[in-house]
Design a protein around this motif. Structure first.
Motif, PDB file in Angstrom:
ATOM      1  N   LYS A  33     -20.871  20.597 -27.471  1.00 36.28           N
ATOM      2  CA  LYS A  33     -22.034  20.167 -26.680  1.00 36.28           C
ATOM      3  C   LYS A  33     -22.277  21.165 -25.545  1.00 36.28           C
ATOM      4  CE  LYS A  33     -21.185  15.260 -27.649  1.00 36.28           C
ATOM      5  NZ  LYS A  33     -20.941  13.934 -27.052  1.00 36.28           N
ATOM      6  N   PRO A  34     -22.660  22.381 -25.890  1.00 36.19           N
ATOM      7  CA  PRO A  34     -22.825  23.395 -24.855  1.00 36.19           C
ATOM      8  C   PRO A  34     -24.165  23.291 -24.141  1.00 36.19           C
ATOM      9  CG  PRO A  34     -23.357  24.325 -26.969  1.00 36.19           C
ATOM     10  CD  PRO A  34     -22.899  22.910 -27.238  1.00 36.19           C
ATOM     11  N   LEU A  35     -24.227  23.917 -22.982  1.00 32.56           N
ATOM     12  CA  LEU A  35     -25.466  24.123 -22.256  1.00 32.56           C
ATOM     13  C   LEU A  35     -25.757  25.614 -22.381  1.00 32.56           C
ATOM     14  CD1 LEU A  35     -24.503  22.150 -19.008  1.00 32.56           C
ATOM     15  CD2 LEU A  35     -25.491  21.258 -21.110  1.00 32.56           C
ATOM     16  N   SER A  36     -26.940  25.982 -22.856  1.00 34.61           N
ATOM     17  CA  SER A  36     -27.221  27.382 -23.151  1.00 34.61           C
ATOM     18  C   SER A  36     -28.592  27.797 -22.664  1.00 34.61           C
ATOM     19  CB  SER A  36     -27.120  27.620 -24.670  1.00 34.61           C
ATOM     20  OG  SER A  36     -27.341  28.970 -24.991  1.00 34.61           O
ATOM     21  N   GLY A  37     -28.656  28.931 -21.967  1.00 34.76           N
ATOM     22  CA  GLY A  37     -29.910  29.500 -21.501  1.00 34.76           C
ATOM     23  C   GLY A  37     -29.825  31.011 -21.531  1.00 34.76           C
ATOM     24  N   SER A  38     -30.807  31.676 -20.966  1.00 33.86           N
ATOM     25  CA  SER A  38     -30.873  33.133 -20.988  1.00 33.86           C
ATOM     26  C   SER A  38     -30.959  33.683 -19.573  1.00 33.86           C
ATOM     27  CB  SER A  38     -32.090  33.599 -21.802  1.00 33.86           C
ATOM     28  OG  SER A  38     -32.046  33.078 -23.112  1.00 33.86           O
ATOM     29  N   ALA A  46     -33.637  28.493 -12.019  1.00 32.42           N
ATOM     30  CA  ALA A  46     -32.891  27.545 -11.189  1.00 32.42           C
ATOM     31  C   ALA A  46     -32.391  26.373 -12.021  1.00 32.42           C
ATOM     32  CB  ALA A  46     -33.776  27.044 -10.045  1.00 32.42           C
ATOM     33  N   HIS A  47     -33.176  25.946 -13.031  1.00 30.13           N
ATOM     34  CA  HIS A  47     -32.737  24.792 -13.820  1.00 30.13           C
ATOM     35  C   HIS A  47     -31.561  25.140 -14.728  1.00 30.13           C
ATOM     36  CE1 HIS A  47     -36.094  26.273 -16.562  1.00 30.13           C
ATOM     37  NE2 HIS A  47     -35.106  26.119 -17.435  1.00 30.13           N
ATOM     38  N   ILE A  48     -31.218  26.391 -14.853  1.00 27.10           N
ATOM     39  CA  ILE A  48     -29.990  26.808 -15.513  1.00 27.10           C
ATOM     40  C   ILE A  48     -28.879  26.977 -14.481  1.00 27.10           C
ATOM     41  CG2 ILE A  48     -28.871  28.644 -16.844  1.00 27.10           C
ATOM     42  CD1 ILE A  48     -31.637  29.287 -18.008  1.00 27.10           C
ATOM     43  N   ALA A  49     -29.177  27.719 -13.428  1.00 28.26           N
ATOM     44  CA  ALA A  49     -28.158  28.054 -12.420  1.00 28.26           C
ATOM     45  C   ALA A  49     -27.664  26.843 -11.647  1.00 28.26           C
ATOM     46  CB  ALA A  49     -28.716  29.092 -11.457  1.00 28.26           C
ATOM     47  N   GLN A  50     -28.404  25.733 -11.639  1.00 35.00           N
ATOM     48  CA  GLN A  50     -27.954  24.560 -10.896  1.00 35.00           C
ATOM     49  C   GLN A  50     -26.589  24.068 -11.383  1.00 35.00           C
ATOM     50  OE1 GLN A  50     -30.436  21.039 -11.418  1.00 35.00           O
ATOM     51  NE2 GLN A  50     -30.833  21.547 -13.564  1.00 35.00           N
TER      52      GLN A  50
END
Length: 360
Positions: free
Chosen positions: A107-112, A126-130
């Motif tokens: 169940k990872p959280l993944s962005g770029s 910001a919605h990733i770095a939070q």
């Protein structure tokens, strides 16, 4: 004009439908996306036609307003070949990959994100770095975030938070546990500072894309590059996540509050318009960074969708309003010390805002 609502689609382990902010999964413990066959690496593609899909009007918050077109312009620098442009953009691309003690790699959280400074500064949303603010919630070390690179994405770096806008956290903290978080993209950026390599030594210098404040015009050709994961299972994201790049055309421009400024621009008909692409790059043909992907229209096939990027000019204006002057000023001097100061001084209050929202 009503709100342009968008579901945060960057951190991928949540189901996404309708119109979306390419951003964060709402909950720290999230359900995996439906399992699909692993996707191979997607090369840069031929330029598609601009999408004509119209955003759905909403009423619950302010929306970006369309900006009238000004006189067309030409890139100041000569265009790179498609192959050179693609190689340069992918060289600076990272996958922000976070796991929790409860969810693990399933169940990872993944962005770029995009490296914008040769000393190792990553520009993302910001919605990733939070989630870097919540590493020790509800227990120490609960969230483990790393930066991955390559095809498929493999662990490469550790990073710490260098900056996230207070205004964005104050405005959006209440949505941290929402399954349908919404937003416009305003102030939705953050900076990470790479501190160590997972193996071996750090790159010196890091490959980068240079941010450039010039506003794109309608009809400009852009390369979008990211680590989309909208159709992948958690296991596939963890083991077989590939970068994707695609050319597209700037179709619309928006402002949040000033008709003289362009804060957001859209690129239509892109395969990059998927969960996981938040923080990816919109790159001019001269190889400079025009903006980062933040929101998207997710209805229809990927070829019918529209991705939106906040401009480098908006990021500079946001920093100036917060007393940080500009990206150039923020990235001057001792970055390690600036990151330490931010985490000692500003981060505790922002972390508490997120914790309070999770307790409600």
């Amino acid at each position: 004009m009503g709100i342009l609502h968008v579901i945060l689609i960057a951190l991928i382990a949540m189901a996404v439908t309708s119109v979306a902010l390419v951003g964060t999964p709402a909950k720290i413990a999230v359900a995996p996306a439906p399992e699909t066959p692993a996707a191979g690496e997607s090369p840069a593609t031929e330029e598609p036609q601009a999408a004509q899909q119209k955003p759905e009007p909403q009423t619950e918050a302010k929306a970006p307003v369309a900006v009238p077109e000004q006189a067309p312009h030409k890139d100041a620098e000569p265009a790179l070949s498609d192959a050179e442009l693609n190689a340069t953009a992918r060289g600076a691309l990272v996958n922000v990959f976070c796991t929790t003690q409860s969810g693990g790699a399933q169940k990872p959280l993944s962005g770029s994100g995009i490296i914008i400074d040769s000393r190792g500064v990553v520009l993302t949303n910001a919605h990733i770095a939070q989630y870097f603010l919540l590493r020790d919630y509800p227990r120490k070390g609960n969230i483990d975030c790393m930066l991955r690179t390559g095809s498929p994405a493999a662990p490469r770096y550790r990073a710490t938070l260098l900056y996230i806008p207070t205004a964005w956290v104050e405005e959006n903290a209440a949505q941290i546990d929402s399954q349908n978080a919404k937003g416009t993209g305003e102030n939705d950026f953050a900076l990470l500072y790479i501190t160590e390599a997972t193996e071996g030594s750090l790159s010196n210098p890091f490959p980068t894309l240079t941010p450039k404040s010039g506003v794109p015009a309608r009809g400009d050709r852009m390369l979008l590059v990211a680590y989309p994961a909208g159709f992948l299972s958690g296991e596939t994201i963890a083991q077989n996540l590939y970068p994707t790049s695609a050319f597209g055309i700037v179709s619309k421009k928006y402002t949040f509050n000033d008709q003289a400024k362009t804060d957001l621009f859209s690129v239509g008909a892109s395969v990059v318009s998927q969960a996981g692409s938040s923080g990816g790059a919109a790159v001019r043909t001269d190889g400079t960074l025009a903006g980062i992907i933040a929101t998207a229209i997710l209805e229809g096939t990927t070829g019918e969708r529209e991705v939106r990027a906040i401009t480098v000019a908006h990021i500079n204006n946001s920093l100036a309003a917060a007393g940080k002057v500009s990206l150039t000023q923020l990235l001057s001097g001792d970055l390690a010390q600036k990151a330490e100061d931010f985490n000692d001084d500003a981060a505790p209050r922002l972390t508490q805002l997120l914790k309070d929202a999770l307790k409600d």
